[in-house]
Every structure is written in C-alpha cells, then in structure tokens.
Scaffold this motif. Structure first.
Motif, mmCIF file in Angstrom:
data_model
loop_
_atom_site.group_PDB
_atom_site.id
_atom_site.type_symbol
_atom_site.label_atom_id
_atom_site.label_comp_id
_atom_site.label_asym_id
_atom_site.label_seq_id
_atom_site.Cartn_x
_atom_site.Cartn_y
_atom_site.Cartn_z
ATOM 1 N N ASN A 48 -4.042 2.114 -9.481
ATOM 2 C CA ASN A 48 -3.019 1.089 -9.413
ATOM 3 C C ASN A 48 -2.378 2.103 -7.706
ATOM 4 O OD1 ASN A 48 -3.579 -0.675 -11.656
ATOM 5 N ND2 ASN A 48 -3.425 0.528 -12.965
ATOM 6 N N GLN A 49 -1.890 2.979 -8.155
ATOM 7 C CA GLN A 49 -1.307 3.842 -6.942
ATOM 8 C C GLN A 49 -1.604 3.299 -5.720
ATOM 9 O OE1 GLN A 49 -1.285 7.832 -7.686
ATOM 10 N NE2 GLN A 49 0.500 7.875 -9.475
ATOM 11 N N VAL A 50 -3.341 3.540 -5.777
ATOM 12 C CA VAL A 50 -4.104 3.126 -4.530
ATOM 13 C C VAL A 50 -3.730 1.604 -4.193
ATOM 14 C CG1 VAL A 50 -5.854 2.389 -3.345
ATOM 15 C CG2 VAL A 50 -6.058 4.417 -4.440
ATOM 16 N N ARG A 51 -3.819 0.672 -5.251
ATOM 17 C CA ARG A 51 -3.289 -0.705 -4.522
ATOM 18 C C ARG A 51 -2.147 -1.045 -4.236
ATOM 19 N NH1 ARG A 51 -6.228 -1.680 -9.843
ATOM 20 N NH2 ARG A 51 -8.626 -1.998 -9.391
ATOM 21 N N ALA A 52 -0.836 0.148 -5.233
ATOM 22 C CA ALA A 52 0.567 -0.181 -4.443
ATOM 23 C C ALA A 52 0.524 0.049 -3.307
ATOM 24 C CB ALA A 52 1.231 0.669 -5.375
ATOM 25 N N LYS A 53 0.008 1.077 -2.838
ATOM 26 C CA LYS A 53 0.268 1.650 -1.375
ATOM 27 C C LYS A 53 -0.215 0.602 -0.195
ATOM 28 C CE LYS A 53 2.215 5.137 -2.077
ATOM 29 N NZ LYS A 53 3.415 5.006 -2.395
ATOM 30 N N GLU A 54 -1.943 0.182 -1.023
ATOM 31 C CA GLU A 54 -1.991 -0.173 0.045
ATOM 32 C C GLU A 54 -0.911 -2.489 0.701
ATOM 33 O OE1 GLU A 54 -6.077 -2.070 -1.677
ATOM 34 O OE2 GLU A 54 -6.614 -0.224 -0.726
ATOM 35 N N GLN A 55 -0.462 -2.652 -0.575
ATOM 36 C CA GLN A 55 0.656 -3.544 -0.789
ATOM 37 C C GLN A 55 1.608 -2.724 0.743
ATOM 38 O OE1 GLN A 55 0.936 -4.888 -4.766
ATOM 39 N NE2 GLN A 55 -0.775 -5.658 -4.784
ATOM 40 N N GLN A 56 2.373 -2.052 0.552
ATOM 41 C CA GLN A 56 3.592 -1.916 0.894
ATOM 42 C C GLN A 56 2.609 -1.214 1.952
ATOM 43 O OE1 GLN A 56 4.299 2.330 -0.774
ATOM 44 N NE2 GLN A 56 5.303 1.203 -2.363
ATOM 45 N N LEU A 57 1.735 -0.800 2.523
ATOM 46 C CA LEU A 57 0.747 -1.156 4.168
ATOM 47 C C LEU A 57 1.165 -2.346 4.308
ATOM 48 C CD1 LEU A 57 -1.072 1.575 3.909
ATOM 49 C CD2 LEU A 57 0.563 1.859 5.040
ATOM 50 N N SER A 58 0.577 -3.265 3.191
ATOM 51 C CA SER A 58 0.363 -4.506 4.415
ATOM 52 C C SER A 58 1.293 -5.161 3.976
ATOM 53 C CB SER A 58 -0.703 -5.780 3.186
ATOM 54 O OG SER A 58 -1.881 -4.563 3.185
ATOM 55 N N ASN A 59 2.908 -5.322 3.051
ATOM 56 C CA ASN A 59 3.536 -6.547 3.497
ATOM 57 C C ASN A 59 4.723 -6.241 4.553
ATOM 58 O OD1 ASN A 59 2.817 -7.388 0.741
ATOM 59 N ND2 ASN A 59 3.871 -6.843 -0.710
ATOM 60 N N THR A 60 5.618 -6.596 4.498
ATOM 61 C CA THR A 60 6.969 -6.442 5.209
ATOM 62 C C THR A 60 8.232 -7.004 4.673
ATOM 63 O OG1 THR A 60 6.168 -8.944 6.677
ATOM 64 C CG2 THR A 60 5.152 -7.575 7.807
ATOM 65 N N PRO A 61 9.031 -7.436 5.546
ATOM 66 C CA PRO A 61 10.731 -7.191 4.976
ATOM 67 C C PRO A 61 10.757 -8.763 4.462
ATOM 68 C CG PRO A 61 10.592 -5.270 5.645
ATOM 69 C CD PRO A 61 9.449 -5.768 6.322
ATOM 70 N N ASP A 62 11.450 -9.150 3.852
ATOM 71 C CA ASP A 62 11.948 -10.556 3.800
ATOM 72 C C ASP A 62 12.137 -10.826 5.866
ATOM 73 O OD1 ASP A 62 10.561 -11.040 1.416
ATOM 74 O OD2 ASP A 62 13.245 -11.013 0.683
ATOM 75 N N GLY A 63 12.242 -11.907 5.753
ATOM 76 C CA GLY A 63 12.665 -12.546 7.122
ATOM 77 C C GLY A 63 11.804 -11.717 8.049
ATOM 78 N N THR A 64 10.694 -11.272 8.599
ATOM 79 C CA THR A 64 10.123 -10.516 9.406
ATOM 80 C C THR A 64 8.949 -11.237 9.079
ATOM 81 O OG1 THR A 64 9.336 -8.970 8.107
ATOM 82 C CG2 THR A 64 11.664 -8.308 9.353
ATOM 83 N N MET A 65 7.852 -10.954 10.704
ATOM 84 C CA MET A 65 6.803 -11.192 11.358
ATOM 85 C C MET A 65 5.915 -10.788 10.097
ATOM 86 S SD MET A 65 6.862 -13.583 13.894
ATOM 87 C CE MET A 65 5.789 -12.981 15.064
ATOM 88 N N THR A 66 5.023 -10.881 9.660
ATOM 89 C CA THR A 66 3.836 -10.871 8.796
ATOM 90 C C THR A 66 3.138 -10.001 9.320
ATOM 91 O OG1 THR A 66 2.320 -12.854 8.861
ATOM 92 C CG2 THR A 66 3.577 -12.945 7.267
ATOM 93 N N ARG A 67 2.238 -9.594 8.915
ATOM 94 C CA ARG A 67 0.604 -8.369 9.594
ATOM 95 C C ARG A 67 -0.524 -9.094 9.717
ATOM 96 N NH1 ARG A 67 3.481 -2.894 7.510
ATOM 97 N NH2 ARG A 67 4.944 -2.650 8.263
ATOM 98 N N ASN A 68 -0.632 -10.495 9.290
ATOM 99 C CA ASN A 68 -2.045 -11.114 9.452
ATOM 100 C C ASN A 68 -2.571 -10.607 11.126
ATOM 101 O OD1 ASN A 68 -1.022 -11.636 6.306
ATOM 102 N ND2 ASN A 68 -0.601 -13.568 7.750
ATOM 103 N N HIS A 69 -1.893 -11.061 12.024
ATOM 104 C CA HIS A 69 -2.781 -10.559 13.197
ATOM 105 C C HIS A 69 -3.766 -9.605 13.222
ATOM 106 C CE1 HIS A 69 -2.856 -10.138 17.655
ATOM 107 N NE2 HIS A 69 -3.523 -11.645 17.448
ATOM 108 N N ALA A 70 -4.841 -9.555 13.685
ATOM 109 C CA ALA A 70 -5.983 -7.756 13.689
ATOM 110 C C ALA A 70 -5.362 -6.902 14.801
ATOM 111 C CB ALA A 70 -6.803 -8.750 14.749
#
Length: 177
Positions: A137-159
C-alpha cells in the motif's frame, strides 16, 4: 632383570597397552565433538559463525522463533516487553535447547541483549501478511503521488514527463567523488 624393568618395578608402574587405546578413544571422542560443533554452526566456518543461528529443525512444528530485543544500552524496556507479549511472543525456555546456554544459570536463551522468543506460526504468518499488505500500500501511494498532478495543471500522460517506475532488482550506481 634389565635396568628398565627394575625402574618400572621401583616406581610401581606396569607396562600395558592401555595408553594407546585411550589415545584412540580420545581421538574418536574429539572427532565426534568436532562433527557436533560444526553441525551447530549451520555449515559456517568459525570466522563466519552466526551467534544467533538456530537450526530450523530445532523449532517445534507449528511454532516460529525470532530473536527479540531484551535490553537497549543495558536497560530493559518493559513497554516493549508488554508489546511482545500482546503479540503472542514468549521466551523460549533454555531446557528445550540446553546446548545454547551454560547449564544451570539461565531460564531463557539470551545473547547480546537479545532473547529467543516463540509464538504460534499461524500468528507469525498473519503478521507477515499484514506487513506485506502495508508495504504494498505504501508503494502504491507513492506511485500515485508521482503520477498525479495538482488540479488545474497538465497531466503526466506524455512519454517525456511520465514517471518511469522500475520494480526490478538491480545494482544501484555509486557516484565516484
């Protein structure tokens, strides 16, 4: 009579073959003791001997053994001992494994501030499953933190900006100073 016979007679000594037999018995006893000691070491050389090694064959079925802290800087920690007891841990009695401690002085198996404790294997397996679930669960939470961006900013979907997370095991490069 020869001089040697007179000397032996004067000192009351008999000529027997017993000393040779005792030497052979002594060598056999020494060889048996060497095999026993090497068996206790778990196959390690003397310089690699682990003082905390307990042969898994010595652990009774249905139980698990672990070394737990008894003292820290020479003082006991009663709160920690209560925590261990609540978790099901109890000291292993020395009479179960008398080869681990000097005879007659101790009731439990202790080394360097640590004490050998036991609890039912079922409880240990449950605790390991809980620890594994928490770690994942700790690893998953950190992965989500790395992938998410603050609201109103660009996503991290680009390679080029997507985080590259590796889940394998490989040597870590050491920088040279």
């Amino acid at each position: 009579m020869t001089e040697e016979t007179e000397v032996k007679k004067a000192f009351g000594r008999k000529t027997e073959m017993r000393p040779a037999m005792r030497a052979d018995d002594s060598r056999a006893r020494a060889a048996a003791r060497v095999a026993e000691i090497k068996g206790h070491r778990g196959g390690n050389d003397l310089d690699e001997m682990d003082r905390f090694y307990i042969d898994s064959n010595d652990v009774p079925d249905g139980w698990s053994y672990e070394w737990k802290r008894k003292t820290l800087l020479g003082k006991e920690d009663p709160a920690y001992q209560v925590e261990l007891a609540r978790g099901g841990w109890e000291p292993v009695p020395v009479d179960r494994h008398p080869q681990t401690m000097p005879s007659g002085k101790y009731a439990t198996i202790e080394r360097d501030g640590m004490i050998l404790m036991e609890r039912p294997k079922e409880l240990t397996d449950e605790a390991r499953q809980v620890e594994l679930r928490r770690a994942r669960n700790q690893v998953r939470a950190k992965e989500q933190q790395l992938s998410n961006t603050p609201d109103g900013t660009m996503t991290r979907n680009h390679a080029q900006v997507r985080p590259n997370i590796s889940k394998g095991y490989e040597p870590m490069p050491v920088p040279k100073d």
